[in-house]
Scaffold this motif. Structure first.
Motif, PDB file in Angstrom:
ATOM      1  N   ARG A  52       0.961 -37.089   9.596  1.00 14.45           N
ATOM      2  CA  ARG A  52       0.818 -36.926  10.893  1.00 14.45           C
ATOM      3  C   ARG A  52      -0.237 -35.623  10.759  1.00 14.45           C
ATOM      4  N   GLN A  53       0.015 -34.615   9.888  1.00  7.76           N
ATOM      5  CA  GLN A  53      -0.854 -33.514  10.096  1.00  7.76           C
ATOM      6  C   GLN A  53      -2.079 -33.942   9.463  1.00  7.76           C
ATOM      7  N   LEU A  54      -2.551 -34.811   8.548  1.00  7.55           N
ATOM      8  CA  LEU A  54      -3.903 -35.317   8.284  1.00  7.55           C
ATOM      9  C   LEU A  54      -4.580 -35.932   8.975  1.00  7.55           C
ATOM     10  N   ARG A  55      -3.999 -36.586  10.278  1.00  8.68           N
ATOM     11  CA  ARG A  55      -4.540 -37.207  11.164  1.00  8.68           C
ATOM     12  C   ARG A  55      -4.985 -36.151  12.228  1.00  8.68           C
ATOM     13  N   ARG A  56      -4.605 -35.095  12.231  1.00 12.67           N
ATOM     14  CA  ARG A  56      -4.919 -34.013  13.269  1.00 12.67           C
ATOM     15  C   ARG A  56      -6.583 -33.547  12.957  1.00 12.67           C
ATOM     16  N   ARG A  57      -7.112 -33.418  14.105  1.00 16.34           N
ATOM     17  CA  ARG A  57      -8.628 -33.073  14.020  1.00 16.34           C
ATOM     18  C   ARG A  57      -8.565 -31.742  13.425  1.00 16.34           C
ATOM     19  N   ARG A  58      -7.720 -30.755  13.878  1.00 18.34           N
ATOM     20  CA  ARG A  58      -7.949 -29.450  13.431  1.00 18.34           C
ATOM     21  C   ARG A  58      -7.798 -29.390  11.913  1.00 18.34           C
ATOM     22  N   THR A  59      -7.234 -30.256  11.336  1.00 16.03           N
ATOM     23  CA  THR A  59      -7.067 -30.200  10.029  1.00 16.03           C
ATOM     24  C   THR A  59      -8.143 -30.324   9.167  1.00 16.03           C
ATOM     25  N   ALA A  60      -9.013 -31.451   9.702  1.00 14.30           N
ATOM     26  CA  ALA A  60     -10.339 -31.745   9.009  1.00 14.30           C
ATOM     27  C   ALA A  60     -11.257 -30.647   9.282  1.00 14.30           C
ATOM     28  N   LEU A 106      -2.838 -21.459  11.813  1.00 16.73           N
ATOM     29  CA  LEU A 106      -3.021 -22.554  12.571  1.00 16.73           C
ATOM     30  C   LEU A 106      -1.820 -23.620  11.922  1.00 16.73           C
ATOM     31  N   PHE A 107      -2.127 -23.522  10.542  1.00 16.33           N
ATOM     32  CA  PHE A 107      -1.103 -24.635  10.118  1.00 16.33           C
ATOM     33  C   PHE A 107       0.423 -24.507  10.381  1.00 16.33           C
ATOM     34  N   CYS A 108       0.724 -23.226  10.212  1.00 14.37           N
ATOM     35  CA  CYS A 108       2.207 -22.805  10.311  1.00 14.37           C
ATOM     36  C   CYS A 108       2.607 -22.681  11.827  1.00 14.37           C
ATOM     37  N   GLY A 109       1.571 -22.191  12.704  1.00 15.12           N
ATOM     38  CA  GLY A 109       1.766 -21.793  14.146  1.00 15.12           C
ATOM     39  C   GLY A 109       1.859 -23.201  14.893  1.00 15.12           C
ATOM     40  N   ASP A 110       1.055 -23.998  14.601  1.00 13.46           N
ATOM     41  CA  ASP A 110       0.760 -25.316  15.543  1.00 13.46           C
ATOM     42  C   ASP A 110       1.875 -26.321  15.401  1.00 13.46           C
ATOM     43  N   THR A 111       2.626 -26.224  14.051  1.00 15.39           N
ATOM     44  CA  THR A 111       3.447 -27.377  13.872  1.00 15.39           C
ATOM     45  C   THR A 111       4.616 -27.932  14.667  1.00 15.39           C
ATOM     46  N   VAL A 112       5.451 -26.870  15.152  1.00 17.03           N
ATOM     47  CA  VAL A 112       6.400 -27.015  15.958  1.00 17.03           C
ATOM     48  C   VAL A 112       5.898 -26.985  17.545  1.00 17.03           C
ATOM     49  N   ALA A 113       5.148 -25.913  17.858  1.00 15.32           N
ATOM     50  CA  ALA A 113       4.581 -25.508  19.128  1.00 15.32           C
ATOM     51  C   ALA A 113       3.994 -26.780  19.730  1.00 15.32           C
TER      52      ALA A 113
END
Length: 301
Positions: A43-51, A111-118
């Motif tokens: 799920r996180q790998l498919r996020r655009r912000r990750t790339a 970004l990785f820790c603040g975006d995950t649940v919110a």
């Protein structure tokens, strides 16, 4: 409005499920099998912000290489880290880490820790995850593990790429110690560079923990990320106030540059030990508050 669907409790037991087992769960239900790590990772790998974030982290060292190649030569005889950046790949990697640790890496971790649940809450998908049912503690634990994993990858990839870029551009030479001008063989410094990266990871734990706490407390991913970044900015400002004296040592960012002691001729771990204790303590407290907050959070309204 009264909810009639299945509920979960903080200990991971499903309750109120019609036709369930004696423990309240449906036949074949196992809380430990819900939301596998691989699902959250994908799920996180498919996020655009990750790339985008990893692309920026991997590209920055090459941008710095071009900047040094096109810009004027460093100050002759200068012993600042920026003056010595082009002397070797290790010097360049240390410079890259120093200029990115207080902002770019902070933004990546936040970004990785603040975006995950919110983000789940803002998309209204959090309630459906819990209705699966995924126990609250397990959902939060799985998301925290994956968020910390991506954060660690972000912190590691930049100095490693900087070492590769710096070595290709400036050669594999002995490192020159900033401030003193002493020379240490490159092969002797390489294990120390692992310590530097490890300490950089530990120093970002406070940012990760605060961003995660804010992530479970708000439906705004931007607010969670911005709050964690704001902490670093405020801490850096207070750190510059000399009248605070020894109180500054308890600020979460005060010991962030202690990793420089690992690149000295005689290594000194005292600063890194103090920084580790401060960072781990703050992180443990903030993560504990995050779990406590999420157990009581109303995800329906």
């Amino acid at each position: 409005m009264t909810s009639t669907g299945p509920k979960d409790d903080p200990k991971g037991r499903a309750t109120g499920t019609p036709g369930g087992t004696a423990h309240g769960g449906a036949p074949g239900y196992a809380a430990g099998r819900t939301l596998p790590l691989r699902v959250e990772i994908v799920r996180q790998l498919r996020r655009r912000r990750t790339a985008v974030m990893f692309g920026l982290l991997l590209l920055l060292p090459w941008i710095l290489v071009v900047a040094f190649e096109l810009g004027p030569a460093g100050r002759q005889g200068g012993l600042r880290l920026s003056d010595l950046a082009t002397q070797s790949g290790l010097n360049f990697a240390a410079f890259s880490l120093s200029v990115s640790a207080n902002f770019l890496l902070v933004v990546a971790v936040a970004l990785f820790c603040g975006d995950t649940v919110a983000s789940e809450a803002s998309w209204s998908s959090l309630r459906y995850l819990l209705a699966a049912p995924v126990p609250r503690d397990r959902l939060l634990r799985q998301k925290l593990i994956v968020a910390l994993g991506f954060s660690a990858a972000a912190v590691i990839c930049l100095p490693v790429m900087a070492l590769i870029a710096g070595t290709l551009a400036f050669g594999w030479n002995d490192i020159i110690v900033p401030g003193t001008g002493e020379t240490i063989p490159a092969l002797d410094v390489l294990p120390r560079f692992g310590i530097v990266i490890g300490y950089a990871l530990v120093s970002q734990l406070v940012v990760a923990a605060l961003a995660f706490l804010l992530s479970v407390s708000t439906d705004s991913p931007l607010g969670a990320v911005g709050g964690a970044v704001g902490l670093v900015i405020v801490s850096n400002i207070l750190q510059a106030v000399d009248t605070l004296g020894s109180v500054r040592e308890f600020l979460p960012t005060y010991w962030n540059t202690a990793w420089m002691d690992a690149l000295a001729l005689d290594m000194d771990f005292s600063g890194m030990i103090k920084g580790t204790s401060v960072s781990v303590t703050y992180a443990a407290i903030l993560i504990a508050f995050a779990f406590r907050r999420f157990r009581r959070k109303d995800v329906v309204s």
